[in-house]
Design a protein around this motif. Sequence first.
Motif, PDB file in Angstrom:
ATOM      1  N   LEU A   1       0.828  -1.209   0.000  1.00  0.00           N
ATOM      2  CA  LEU A   1       0.000   0.000   0.000  1.00  0.00           C
ATOM      3  C   LEU A   1       0.861   1.257   0.000  1.00  0.00           C
ATOM      4  CD1 LEU A   1      -2.871   0.985  -0.080  1.00  0.00           C
ATOM      5  CD2 LEU A   1      -2.924   0.894   2.412  1.00  0.00           C
ATOM      6  N   GLY A   2       1.988   1.227   0.686  1.00  0.00           N
ATOM      7  CA  GLY A   2       2.907   2.364   0.658  1.00  0.00           C
ATOM      8  C   GLY A   2       3.478   2.584  -0.732  1.00  0.00           C
ATOM      9  N   TYR A   3       3.815   1.488  -1.409  1.00  0.00           N
ATOM     10  CA  TYR A   3       4.341   1.594  -2.770  1.00  0.00           C
ATOM     11  C   TYR A   3       3.273   2.123  -3.726  1.00  0.00           C
ATOM     12  CZ  TYR A   3       6.422   0.346  -7.222  1.00  0.00           C
ATOM     13  OH  TYR A   3       6.926   0.391  -8.489  1.00  0.00           O
ATOM     14  N   ALA A   4       2.047   1.604  -3.600  1.00  0.00           N
ATOM     15  CA  ALA A   4       0.961   2.065  -4.469  1.00  0.00           C
ATOM     16  C   ALA A   4       0.654   3.545  -4.231  1.00  0.00           C
ATOM     17  CB  ALA A   4      -0.285   1.221  -4.229  1.00  0.00           C
ATOM     18  N   THR A   5       0.647   3.950  -2.976  1.00  0.00           N
ATOM     19  CA  THR A   5       0.395   5.352  -2.650  1.00  0.00           C
ATOM     20  C   THR A   5       1.485   6.243  -3.242  1.00  0.00           C
ATOM     21  OG1 THR A   5      -0.729   4.709  -0.620  1.00  0.00           O
ATOM     22  CG2 THR A   5       0.032   6.977  -0.761  1.00  0.00           C
ATOM     23  N   ALA A   6       2.727   5.843  -3.075  1.00  0.00           N
ATOM     24  CA  ALA A   6       3.836   6.636  -3.629  1.00  0.00           C
ATOM     25  C   ALA A   6       3.762   6.689  -5.160  1.00  0.00           C
ATOM     26  CB  ALA A   6       5.168   6.052  -3.179  1.00  0.00           C
ATOM     27  N   SER A   7       3.386   5.603  -5.785  1.00  0.00           N
ATOM     28  CA  SER A   7       3.273   5.586  -7.246  1.00  0.00           C
ATOM     29  C   SER A   7       2.163   6.506  -7.736  1.00  0.00           C
ATOM     30  CB  SER A   7       3.006   4.164  -7.735  1.00  0.00           C
ATOM     31  OG  SER A   7       4.088   3.329  -7.423  1.00  0.00           O
ATOM     32  N   LEU A   8       1.034   6.480  -7.034  1.00  0.00           N
ATOM     33  CA  LEU A   8      -0.060   7.378  -7.409  1.00  0.00           C
ATOM     34  C   LEU A   8       0.324   8.845  -7.221  1.00  0.00           C
ATOM     35  CD1 LEU A   8      -3.061   5.357  -6.006  1.00  0.00           C
ATOM     36  CD2 LEU A   8      -2.682   5.962  -8.406  1.00  0.00           C
ATOM     37  N   TRP A   9       1.056   9.135  -6.148  1.00  0.00           N
ATOM     38  CA  TRP A   9       1.511  10.516  -5.951  1.00  0.00           C
ATOM     39  C   TRP A   9       2.535  10.908  -7.004  1.00  0.00           C
ATOM     40  CZ3 TRP A   9      -0.727  14.419  -3.973  1.00  0.00           C
ATOM     41  CH2 TRP A   9      -1.668  14.240  -2.969  1.00  0.00           C
ATOM     42  N   ALA A  10       3.346   9.958  -7.463  1.00  0.00           N
ATOM     43  CA  ALA A  10       4.302  10.265  -8.536  1.00  0.00           C
ATOM     44  C   ALA A  10       3.553  10.674  -9.803  1.00  0.00           C
ATOM     45  CB  ALA A  10       5.199   9.066  -8.808  1.00  0.00           C
ATOM     46  N   MET A  11       2.472   9.958 -10.109  1.00  0.00           N
ATOM     47  CA  MET A  11       1.672  10.329 -11.280  1.00  0.00           C
ATOM     48  C   MET A  11       1.045  11.708 -11.106  1.00  0.00           C
ATOM     49  SD  MET A  11      -0.271   6.922 -12.625  1.00  0.00           S
ATOM     50  CE  MET A  11      -1.008   6.473 -11.066  1.00  0.00           C
ATOM     51  N   ALA A  12       0.479  11.952  -9.932  1.00  0.00           N
ATOM     52  CA  ALA A  12      -0.197  13.229  -9.689  1.00  0.00           C
ATOM     53  C   ALA A  12       0.788  14.394  -9.740  1.00  0.00           C
ATOM     54  CB  ALA A  12      -0.912  13.192  -8.332  1.00  0.00           C
ATOM     55  N   ILE A  13       1.928  14.227  -9.098  1.00  0.00           N
ATOM     56  CA  ILE A  13       2.923  15.299  -9.068  1.00  0.00           C
ATOM     57  C   ILE A  13       3.483  15.553 -10.463  1.00  0.00           C
ATOM     58  CG2 ILE A  13       5.207  15.940  -8.192  1.00  0.00           C
ATOM     59  CD1 ILE A  13       4.422  14.441  -5.592  1.00  0.00           C
ATOM     60  N   ALA A  14       3.738  14.480 -11.217  1.00  0.00           N
ATOM     61  CA  ALA A  14       4.277  14.647 -12.571  1.00  0.00           C
ATOM     62  C   ALA A  14       3.304  15.400 -13.458  1.00  0.00           C
ATOM     63  CB  ALA A  14       4.593  13.281 -13.182  1.00  0.00           C
ATOM     64  N   ARG A  15       2.028  15.194 -13.261  1.00  0.00           N
ATOM     65  CA  ARG A  15       1.030  15.898 -14.078  1.00  0.00           C
ATOM     66  C   ARG A  15       0.899  17.355 -13.671  1.00  0.00           C
ATOM     67  NH1 ARG A  15      -1.425  13.152 -17.660  1.00  0.00           N
ATOM     68  NH2 ARG A  15      -3.079  14.682 -17.865  1.00  0.00           N
ATOM     69  N   LEU A  16       1.182  17.670 -12.409  1.00  0.00           N
ATOM     70  CA  LEU A  16       1.014  19.040 -11.920  1.00  0.00           C
ATOM     71  C   LEU A  16       2.246  19.924 -12.142  1.00  0.00           C
ATOM     72  CD1 LEU A  16      -0.858  18.332  -8.565  1.00  0.00           C
ATOM     73  CD2 LEU A  16      -1.828  19.130 -10.734  1.00  0.00           C
ATOM     74  N   LEU A  17       3.416  19.310 -12.288  1.00  0.00           N
ATOM     75  CA  LEU A  17       4.636  20.101 -12.454  1.00  0.00           C
ATOM     76  C   LEU A  17       4.709  20.715 -13.849  1.00  0.00           C
ATOM     77  CD1 LEU A  17       7.356  17.884 -10.733  1.00  0.00           C
ATOM     78  CD2 LEU A  17       6.437  20.052  -9.932  1.00  0.00           C
ATOM     79  N   PRO A  18       5.146  21.956 -13.922  1.00  0.00           N
ATOM     80  CA  PRO A  18       5.274  22.587 -15.239  1.00  0.00           C
ATOM     81  C   PRO A  18       6.562  22.121 -15.920  1.00  0.00           C
ATOM     82  CG  PRO A  18       5.957  24.116 -13.550  1.00  0.00           C
ATOM     83  CD  PRO A  18       5.452  22.885 -12.840  1.00  0.00           C
ATOM     84  N   GLY A  19       6.645  22.384 -17.190  1.00  0.00           N
ATOM     85  CA  GLY A  19       7.878  22.086 -17.922  1.00  0.00           C
ATOM     86  C   GLY A  19       7.797  20.806 -18.721  1.00  0.00           C
ATOM     87  N   ASP A  20       8.971  20.325 -19.082  1.00  0.00           N
ATOM     88  CA  ASP A  20       9.092  19.134 -19.908  1.00  0.00           C
ATOM     89  C   ASP A  20       8.539  17.911 -19.178  1.00  0.00           C
ATOM     90  OD1 ASP A  20       9.958  17.633 -22.138  1.00  0.00           O
ATOM     91  OD2 ASP A  20      11.777  17.063 -21.051  1.00  0.00           O
ATOM     92  N   ARG A  21       7.910  17.008 -19.924  1.00  0.00           N
ATOM     93  CA  ARG A  21       7.318  15.801 -19.320  1.00  0.00           C
ATOM     94  C   ARG A  21       8.373  14.910 -18.674  1.00  0.00           C
ATOM     95  NH1 ARG A  21       2.990  13.421 -23.642  1.00  0.00           N
ATOM     96  NH2 ARG A  21       1.728  15.287 -23.850  1.00  0.00           N
ATOM     97  N   ALA A  22       9.501  14.777 -19.331  1.00  0.00           N
ATOM     98  CA  ALA A  22      10.549  13.899 -18.805  1.00  0.00           C
ATOM     99  C   ALA A  22      11.109  14.433 -17.486  1.00  0.00           C
ATOM    100  CB  ALA A  22      11.669  13.738 -19.827  1.00  0.00           C
ATOM    101  N   GLU A  23      11.366  15.716 -17.435  1.00  0.00           N
ATOM    102  CA  GLU A  23      11.882  16.318 -16.196  1.00  0.00           C
ATOM    103  C   GLU A  23      10.862  16.237 -15.065  1.00  0.00           C
ATOM    104  OE1 GLU A  23      13.172  20.266 -17.000  1.00  0.00           O
ATOM    105  OE2 GLU A  23      14.668  19.635 -18.469  1.00  0.00           O
ATOM    106  N   ALA A  24       9.595  16.451 -15.401  1.00  0.00           N
ATOM    107  CA  ALA A  24       8.545  16.350 -14.386  1.00  0.00           C
ATOM    108  C   ALA A  24       8.435  14.925 -13.867  1.00  0.00           C
ATOM    109  CB  ALA A  24       7.211  16.808 -14.969  1.00  0.00           C
TER     110      ALA A  24
END
Length: 104
Positions: free
Chosen positions: A28-51
């Motif tokens: 559950l900790g891994y799944a939570t961290a993975s979901l937050w990685a997706m959410a944060i990557a979508r919210l960060l500005p700039g290049d997709r790879a860097e985000a």
Amino acid sequence: MTAGDGHARARWARRGDIALRVVAAVPLGYATASLWAMAIARLLPGDRAEASVTASLVALALCAIAAIWAFAARSGWRAILTLAVAAGLAAAITWISIDATGRV
């Protein structure tokens, strides 16, 4: 019921609580961290790879925090509930972001 039965039940209750905490910490900790990685990557500005890289680094720290929280929580059930709510929040942010921008 003898005194030994109560002691045995207490031991099994403690083992069950530890098992819940391990389930909360690892998958559950891994799944939570993975979901937050997706959410944060979508919210960060700039290049997709860097985000994505930045979000993955943040998620690595979140995974460790989730494992620490799983064993610091008042009970195993509370750890599972808290991490499930955090995962749901991240999933909602990701879903809304995908729906708003139209890109995956």
